[in-house]
Design an enzyme around this catalytic site. Structure first.
Site, PDB file in Angstrom:
ATOM      1  N   ASP A  37     -44.608 -16.450  20.652  1.00 53.80           N
ATOM      2  CA  ASP A  37     -45.553 -15.885  21.612  1.00 53.80           C
ATOM      3  C   ASP A  37     -45.116 -16.175  23.048  1.00 53.80           C
ATOM      4  OD1 ASP A  37     -47.119 -15.048  19.444  1.00 53.80           O
ATOM      5  OD2 ASP A  37     -48.359 -16.853  19.511  1.00 53.80           O
TER       6      ASP A  37
ATOM      7  N   ASP B 252     -49.215 -20.454  13.858  1.00 49.75           N
ATOM      8  CA  ASP B 252     -49.499 -20.865  15.233  1.00 49.75           C
ATOM      9  C   ASP B 252     -49.740 -22.367  15.220  1.00 49.75           C
ATOM     10  OD1 ASP B 252     -49.315 -18.348  16.436  1.00 49.75           O
ATOM     11  OD2 ASP B 252     -51.418 -17.886  16.051  1.00 49.75           O
TER      12      ASP B 252
END
Length: 169
Positions: free
Chosen positions: A145, A131
């Site tokens: 995402d 991330d």
């Protein structure tokens, strides 16, 4: 009908194969883009720095769980097995129903599959999902995402849009 050719007649199942093929190729392209951006984020941010982009920062984080780090304390193989089963079922359903889906639902399903597979592949090395998009007011996330979230919204909108109207009882 001897002497006549049927070259101009579409083969049965051809539109279904085309819809599935387009979904698979587009989802694979999204996976490739996602994994390339994650590799770039790791290369740029591996020393721990944060790049300030105004409303969003780039900051490297590894998420061993799923959305919002849910399941982060579970053994990695459990997260991989469960997400793998969910993605397999989702892919089977999406590809099986693709020919009957409207364009909006098919686009949503493609984004959802591409994002889910990108994160799944990313987690296979045992470190967790890369991330890198950080806002300070929301969980740190990545491009996959964004694909998943956008895909769910488009799929739902497409499904609602194509649903037959409900008549009073």
């Amino acid at each position: 009908m001897s002497g006549q050719t049927t070259d101009h007649i579409a083969a049965p199942g051809r539109p279904a194969r085309t819809a599935r093929t387009v979904m698979i190729l587009c989802a694979a392209g999204l996976v490739a883009i996602d994994l390339a951006v994650k590799a770039l984020a790791e290369a740029l941010l591996s020393t721990g720095e944060t790049i300030d982009l105004g409303l969003m920062n780039l900051r490297l984080l590894y998420n061993p769980g799923v959305a919002f780090s849910f399941g982060a304390n579970l053994p990695g193989w459990v997260v991989i097995a469960v997400t793998g089963l969910i993605i397999t079922a989702m892919a089977w359903y999406s590809l099986t129903t693709a020919p009957a889906m409207g364009r909006l639902s098919r686009t949503g399903a493609t984004l959802l599959l591409g994002g889910a597979v990108g994160n799944f592949i990313d987690r296979l090395d045992g470190r967790g999902v890369v991330d890198y998009l950080h806002s300070g007011w929301f969980a740190t996330f990545n491009l996959a995402d964004v694909f998943v979230t956008t895909g769910v919204v488009l799929y739902a909108l497409g499904t609602l849009r194509s649903a037959p109207p409900q008549h009073g009882k």
